[in-house]
Design a protein around this motif. Structure first.
Motif, mmCIF file in Angstrom:
data_model
loop_
_atom_site.group_PDB
_atom_site.id
_atom_site.type_symbol
_atom_site.label_atom_id
_atom_site.label_comp_id
_atom_site.label_asym_id
_atom_site.label_seq_id
_atom_site.Cartn_x
_atom_site.Cartn_y
_atom_site.Cartn_z
ATOM 1 N N LYS A 1 12.685 6.028 -4.694
ATOM 2 C CA LYS A 1 11.983 4.762 -4.889
ATOM 3 C C LYS A 1 12.938 3.617 -4.560
ATOM 4 O O LYS A 1 12.531 2.598 -4.004
ATOM 5 C CB LYS A 1 11.495 4.690 -6.344
ATOM 6 C CG LYS A 1 10.636 3.506 -6.646
ATOM 7 C CD LYS A 1 10.082 3.609 -8.059
ATOM 8 C CE LYS A 1 9.384 2.316 -8.448
ATOM 9 N NZ LYS A 1 8.965 2.354 -9.872
ATOM 10 N N VAL B 1 13.792 0.645 -12.803
ATOM 11 C CA VAL B 1 13.022 0.879 -11.579
ATOM 12 C C VAL B 1 12.393 2.277 -11.600
ATOM 13 O O VAL B 1 11.245 2.473 -11.203
ATOM 14 C CB VAL B 1 13.905 0.684 -10.326
ATOM 15 C CG1 VAL B 1 13.193 1.170 -9.064
ATOM 16 C CG2 VAL B 1 14.304 -0.780 -10.179
ATOM 17 N N ARG C 1 4.826 2.554 -10.674
ATOM 18 C CA ARG C 1 4.667 3.970 -10.319
ATOM 19 C C ARG C 1 6.035 4.609 -10.424
ATOM 20 O O ARG C 1 6.955 4.229 -9.692
ATOM 21 C CB ARG C 1 4.125 4.069 -8.900
ATOM 22 C CG ARG C 1 3.927 5.491 -8.445
ATOM 23 C CD ARG C 1 3.295 5.501 -7.068
ATOM 24 N NE ARG C 1 3.131 6.838 -6.562
ATOM 25 C CZ ARG C 1 2.508 7.114 -5.414
ATOM 26 N NH1 ARG C 1 2.026 6.126 -4.681
ATOM 27 N NH2 ARG C 1 2.384 8.339 -4.995
ATOM 28 N N TYR D 1 11.523 -6.782 -9.054
ATOM 29 C CA TYR D 1 10.573 -5.698 -9.293
ATOM 30 C C TYR D 1 9.847 -5.893 -10.620
ATOM 31 O O TYR D 1 10.405 -5.622 -11.686
ATOM 32 C CB TYR D 1 11.287 -4.348 -9.253
ATOM 33 C CG TYR D 1 10.310 -3.192 -9.272
ATOM 34 C CD1 TYR D 1 9.442 -2.979 -8.211
ATOM 35 C CD2 TYR D 1 10.234 -2.335 -10.359
ATOM 36 C CE1 TYR D 1 8.524 -1.955 -8.232
ATOM 37 C CE2 TYR D 1 9.328 -1.300 -10.401
ATOM 38 C CZ TYR D 1 8.473 -1.112 -9.324
ATOM 39 O OH TYR D 1 7.559 -0.093 -9.346
ATOM 40 N N ASP E 1 -0.171 1.513 -8.095
ATOM 41 C CA ASP E 1 0.529 1.244 -6.835
ATOM 42 C C ASP E 1 -0.462 0.637 -5.836
ATOM 43 O O ASP E 1 -1.350 1.330 -5.360
ATOM 44 C CB ASP E 1 1.100 2.558 -6.296
ATOM 45 C CG ASP E 1 1.794 2.387 -4.963
ATOM 46 O OD1 ASP E 1 1.843 1.238 -4.460
ATOM 47 O OD2 ASP E 1 2.291 3.394 -4.423
ATOM 48 N N PRO E 2 -0.303 -0.654 -5.515
ATOM 49 C CA PRO E 2 -1.271 -1.282 -4.598
ATOM 50 C C PRO E 2 -1.348 -0.570 -3.245
ATOM 51 O O PRO E 2 -2.384 -0.620 -2.584
ATOM 52 C CB PRO E 2 -0.729 -2.709 -4.419
ATOM 53 C CG PRO E 2 0.173 -2.939 -5.577
ATOM 54 C CD PRO E 2 0.720 -1.599 -5.972
ATOM 55 N N SER E 3 -0.280 0.113 -2.850
ATOM 56 C CA SER E 3 -0.305 0.779 -1.541
ATOM 57 C C SER E 3 -1.167 2.048 -1.565
ATOM 58 O O SER E 3 -1.450 2.625 -0.518
ATOM 59 C CB SER E 3 1.105 1.082 -1.048
ATOM 60 O OG SER E 3 1.625 2.219 -1.674
ATOM 61 N N SER E 4 -1.564 2.496 -2.752
ATOM 62 C CA SER E 4 -2.479 3.647 -2.822
ATOM 63 C C SER E 4 -3.916 3.228 -2.543
ATOM 64 O O SER E 4 -4.752 4.067 -2.211
ATOM 65 C CB SER E 4 -2.429 4.303 -4.207
ATOM 66 O OG SER E 4 -1.234 5.016 -4.355
ATOM 67 N N ILE E 5 -4.196 1.945 -2.713
ATOM 68 C CA ILE E 5 -5.563 1.444 -2.542
ATOM 69 C C ILE E 5 -5.892 1.391 -1.044
ATOM 70 O O ILE E 5 -5.133 0.837 -0.258
ATOM 71 C CB ILE E 5 -5.706 0.026 -3.145
ATOM 72 C CG1 ILE E 5 -5.229 -0.012 -4.593
ATOM 73 C CG2 ILE E 5 -7.124 -0.508 -2.960
ATOM 74 C CD1 ILE E 5 -6.162 0.465 -5.637
ATOM 75 N N ASN E 6 -7.018 1.954 -0.678
ATOM 76 C CA ASN E 6 -7.490 1.930 0.720
ATOM 77 C C ASN E 6 -6.532 2.605 1.695
ATOM 78 O O ASN E 6 -6.557 2.328 2.885
ATOM 79 C CB ASN E 6 -7.748 0.488 1.202
ATOM 80 C CG ASN E 6 -8.903 -0.157 0.467
ATOM 81 O OD1 ASN E 6 -9.730 0.544 -0.111
ATOM 82 N ND2 ASN E 6 -8.946 -1.468 0.471
ATOM 83 N N LYS E 7 -5.665 3.471 1.216
ATOM 84 C CA LYS E 7 -4.727 4.144 2.120
ATOM 85 C C LYS E 7 -5.445 5.221 2.931
ATOM 86 O O LYS E 7 -5.347 5.253 4.152
ATOM 87 C CB LYS E 7 -3.569 4.761 1.332
ATOM 88 C CG LYS E 7 -2.528 5.420 2.240
ATOM 89 C CD LYS E 7 -1.272 5.804 1.479
ATOM 90 C CE LYS E 7 -1.565 6.906 0.464
ATOM 91 N NZ LYS E 7 -0.338 7.276 -0.267
ATOM 92 N N ASN E 8 -6.173 6.091 2.228
ATOM 93 C CA ASN E 8 -6.907 7.161 2.906
ATOM 94 C C ASN E 8 -8.407 6.920 2.900
ATOM 95 O O ASN E 8 -9.098 7.254 3.851
ATOM 96 C CB ASN E 8 -6.626 8.510 2.232
ATOM 97 C CG ASN E 8 -5.155 8.835 2.216
ATOM 98 O OD1 ASN E 8 -4.429 8.478 3.131
ATOM 99 N ND2 ASN E 8 -4.706 9.481 1.163
ATOM 100 N N GLN F 1 -7.066 -1.664 8.262
ATOM 101 C CA GLN F 1 -6.608 -0.799 7.171
ATOM 102 C C GLN F 1 -5.091 -0.588 7.242
ATOM 103 O O GLN F 1 -4.399 -0.622 6.222
ATOM 104 C CB GLN F 1 -7.341 0.541 7.251
ATOM 105 C CG GLN F 1 -7.155 1.409 6.021
ATOM 106 C CD GLN F 1 -7.901 2.745 6.132
ATOM 107 O OE1 GLN F 1 -8.573 3.017 7.122
ATOM 108 N NE2 GLN F 1 -7.772 3.575 5.118
ATOM 109 N N GLN G 1 -2.127 -1.703 4.646
ATOM 110 C CA GLN G 1 -1.128 -0.736 4.176
ATOM 111 C C GLN G 1 0.288 -1.262 4.389
ATOM 112 O O GLN G 1 1.137 -1.132 3.517
ATOM 113 C CB GLN G 1 -1.281 0.579 4.964
ATOM 114 C CG GLN G 1 -2.070 1.630 4.248
ATOM 115 C CD GLN G 1 -1.432 2.063 2.962
ATOM 116 O OE1 GLN G 1 -0.328 2.592 2.948
ATOM 117 N NE2 GLN G 1 -2.091 1.807 1.859
ATOM 118 N N ALA H 1 1.147 -3.751 1.783
ATOM 119 C CA ALA H 1 1.315 -3.135 0.460
ATOM 120 C C ALA H 1 2.602 -2.320 0.392
ATOM 121 O O ALA H 1 3.320 -2.340 -0.614
ATOM 122 C CB ALA H 1 0.111 -2.258 0.129
ATOM 123 N N VAL I 1 11.685 -2.369 -3.492
ATOM 124 C CA VAL I 1 12.242 -3.036 -4.671
ATOM 125 C C VAL I 1 12.895 -4.388 -4.354
ATOM 126 O O VAL I 1 12.690 -5.355 -5.084
ATOM 127 C CB VAL I 1 13.202 -2.075 -5.414
ATOM 128 C CG1 VAL I 1 14.015 -2.800 -6.471
ATOM 129 C CG2 VAL I 1 12.396 -0.947 -6.045
#
Lengths: 585, 170
Positions: free
Chosen positions: A130, A151, A156, A186, A309-316, B63, B67, B70, B76
């Motif tokens: 991370k 951290v 996440r 962070y 984790d905002p990056s999980s949203i709409n990823k797939n 999309q 990504q 995000a 960090v």
């Protein structure tokens, strides 16, 4: 709070103590000797577990972290010590496991000179952590360690690495306590957007065919999240399914439980996902093992996604109502809004939906052909569950068929009882993970449900278990094949079993004895129960060689490239897979 | 191709801690996840706060752009990520240095064009010039194209620096 004139090595131990660390898993070497010297000399409460390979140290720390909810801590040397840790770091990153891994590094003056046991540890571990740090100034060391714990555990969770050159361990620096450290950048969001939560409640209340799809985020959020999930399920009466990582958050004995979903999930869970009109995804990430073919994934549903984790949203998968926040915080607000709005589920629709689900359940998708002559692997796990369910039991696994059978047949009722390598799929995870769990809970029953291929990847950690009197049970479903590879070769590659058979397997009973552990073999279904009971009663490490049917396949199965409603069941196994599907892993 | 799959170009600004490895994190993120980098510039913008600004021009479906933002935001040492292409029409500028080896009419023509583009001569010998040109990437592309047949032998470009229009900071 600041204290001057102590060495870097002292700062390390001091900081770990102040972070409440009780156990570290490690392996000494040239570049961490000052820290090991400090462990030897200093009066402290940290127990060190000497593993046999650094990969084992990281998996043990993962097992410890997942069972306790606390970060796992690892101490290894530079170069090969650090590179051996990389598999475990990647595993922890994929499964969101909080770890703090300290690596020794060659002295700062030698960095970049191809020194003995030098590796660019921060470079190598950058994509599999991370975050990571190289500490060149002893005055930064305490702050960095405290930041690292922050951290690793906030937002996440994930693994972090602190690379500490040997001269920094010797040099004098200043110490600051954890209370004096605040992170500059962070600051993950834990509370969900209330407007979105209200929208979610409206959608959930209006659902005719709802499903709650939960994942590892519920476990990571802490025990309160599992309780809130149960409360939500009670309030709504909606069906609940889960990913591999989320098992135990919702009790498997509950009538609203559909079983696991995904590639080897149940017929009812996958059909409910496919047919639902509202999907509430709680702390899961629409992994390819869950969704199957993306363009056919749950085509008619309104999707609500709770994830920290905002990056999980709409990823797939594109969702309709995204809610960024911690599962427990969001569920608490969601339940509060549900009650404040006096929501009631649509009873008639729900009855009809459950009727439909019961139809899928009637397929009895986990059925297998019983045998009196050979132990069926599914039967072995059912018996293991029956004989351990009234005990304080933790289960770890390796990766493959045995892992999927464990997920299908071992009925988890509580969170933090199930440690498996989900995202990375690391064979060799389970044995060292069991070491980590047993260190945290010395009096509990810790069983690694294993395959004979996986377990040989980290078998040397049996020696660790013996050294620390850790009575872990390694329950090997031995079919002499890499079973999942064999299954795919049977179904997708014309039965050409290319290099998936392990000739020359060790005699696991003798191997156990060689380690100073206990070996038990069972091959007759009639004596299986007695053998399992014997295993449970032995208060020492046990290698249990459960000789099972060599060619049993794991069903149901969604072949790669297929949709949820295109599952194959055991009696339909001759169904073919598309060419496009074969190229998927 | 549906609208959501159409490839768009976006200019993204990220304010980051100016610490060792931060650029490697950003670049590693792009290469590891298969995102495009059309241009990337980085420099410290606040010496006291030790912050740097990274400007990335990238392309992808809506999309993928979402990504990228995000993923950048969860690194960090990243303070803030702003998609300049979404929130305003940003000002984008690039600096280019062009070296020509030319004599006679081509040499004269290159000077005329440089004048039209407001490029400056920053180095000259009897048979060469170095021009300095600032402008939007399209202007620089056009200048390079015109200079090609006139004896262009070397080009160095900074990549895009971008800032939003109006009174608001990043």
């Amino acid at each position: 709070m600041t204290e001057n004139g102590i060495t870097g090595a002292e700062i390390v131990i001091r900081a770990l103590e102040d972070q409440g660390v009780e156990v570290i898993f490690g392996y000494p070497g040239g570049a961490v000797l000052p820290i090991y010297d400090e462990l030897f000399q200093r009066d402290h409460n940290i127990r060190h577990v000497l593993v046999r390979h650094e990969q084992g140290a990281v998996h043990a720390a993962e097992g410890y972290a997942r069972a306790t909810g606390k970060p796992g801590v690892v101490l290894v040397t530079s170069g090969p010590g650090a590179t051996n840790a990389v598999t475990g770091l990647t595993d922890a990153l994929m499964d969101s496991i909080p770890l703090v891994v300290l690596t020794g590094q060659v002295p700062t003056a030698l960095i970049g000179n191809d020194a003995f046991q030098e590796a660019d540890t921060v470079g190598i571990t950058r994509p599999c952590t991370k975050h990571n740090w190289l500490v060149k100034d002893p005055h930064d060391l305490a702050r960095v360690i405290h930041e690292a714990f922050y951290v690793a555990t906030k937002g996440r969770p994930g693994p972090v690495v602190i690379d500490i050159p040997k001269d920094v361990q010797f040099a004098e620096g200043s110490y600051v306590g954890p209370g004096n450290v605040a992170h500059r950048t962070y600051k993950p969001r834990v509370k969900g957007d209330l407007e979105k939560i209200k929208d979610a409640v409206d959608a959930i209340a209006a659902a005719k065919k709802p499903v709650i799809y939960t994942g590892g985020g519920v476990i990571n959020s802490g025990p309160a999240a599992s309780q809130l999930l149960r409360e939500l399920a009670r309030l709504t009466g909606y069906p609940v399914t889960s990913t591999l990582m989320g098992l135990g958050a919702f009790p498997a004995d509950d009538p609203q439980w559909l079983g696991m979903l995904g590639m080897h999930g149940t017929w009812e869970a996958n059909h409910a996902m496919h047919q639902c009109d509202v999907m509430l995804c709680v702390g899961a990430r629409f992994d390819d093992r869950v969704t199957g073919r993306l363009d056919a994934f749950s085509p008619n549903s309104t999707k609500i996604h709770i994830d920290i984790d905002p990056s999980s949203i709409n990823k797939n998968v594109i969702v309709d109502i995204p809610i960024v926040g911690d599962v427990a915080h969001v569920l608490e607000d969601l339940i509060r809004v549900w009650k404040a709005k006096v929501c009631r589920p649509d009873k008639t629709a729900l009855e009809q939906w459950w009727h439909e689900i019961d139809g899928w359940r009637a397929r009895n998708c986990l059925a297998y052909a019983p045998s009196r002559s050979v132990i069926k692997p599914q039967h072995a796990i059912e018996r293991l569950y029956a004989l351990t369910k009234d005990r304080d039991t933790y289960i770890t696994t390796e990766v493959g068929q045995h892992q999927m059978w464990a997920a299908q047949f071992f009925r988890f009722q509580e969170p933090n009882r199930w440690m498996t390598s989900g995202g990375l799929g690391t064979m060799g995870y389970g044995l060292p993970a069991a070491v980590g769990v047993q260190m945290a809970f010395p009096d509990s029953l810790v069983v690694d449900i294993a395959g004979e291929a996986s377990v040989q990847m980290t078998m040397q950690e049996m020696s660790t278990a013996v050294q620390y009197d850790l009575p872990i049970k390694i329950f090997i479903l031995n079919n002499e094949y890499m079973g999942m590879v064999r299954q795919w070769q049977e179904l997708l590659h014309g039965g050409r079993y290319s290099h998936s058979y392990s000739d020359s397997l060790p005699d696991f009973v003798k191997l156990a004895e060689a380690y100073g552990a206990v070996g038990i073999r069972a091959s007759d279904p009639a004596s299986l129960d007695d053998a399992i009971a014997e295993m449970i009663d032995i208060k020492r490490p046990v290698l249990f060689d459960c000789v099972v049917d060599k060619t049993e396949n794991c069903f149901p199965m969604i072949p790669s490239g297929a949709a949820h409603n295109e599952m194959i069941l055991s009696d339909l196994a001759e169904q073919s897979v598309s060419d496009a599907g074969k190229t998927l892993v | 191709m549906s609208a959501s799959e159409a490839i768009q170009t976006h200019t993204i600004a990220a304010l980051v801690d100016n610490e060792a490895g931060v650029l490697a994190r950003v670049i590693g993120l792009f290469s590891g996840r298969g995102y495009n980098i059309e241009s990337l510039t980085v420099a410290e913008v606040d010496a006291e706060e030790h912050t740097s600004r990274i400007t990335i021009v990238t392309s992808g479906s809506a999309q993928v752009i979402e990504q990228i933002k995000a993923q950048l935001d969860r690194l960090v040492p990243v303070h803030r990520v702003v998609d300049l292409t979404v929130e305003t029409v940003p000002l984008e500028r690039e600096l280019a240095l062009l070296k020509l080896r030319a004599s006679g009419e081509k040499r004269v023509e290159s000077l005329r064009l440089a004048d039209a583009f407001r490029a400056r001569v920053v180095d000259s010998t009897l048979n060469s010039f170095v021009f300095e040109l600032t402008g939007a990437p399209e202007k620089i592309n056009a200048f390079i194209e015109l200079m090609g047949p006139l004896g262009l032998i070397d080009v160095s470009r900074t990549g895009v620096a971008a800032i939003s229009r109006g009174a608001e900071p990043l």
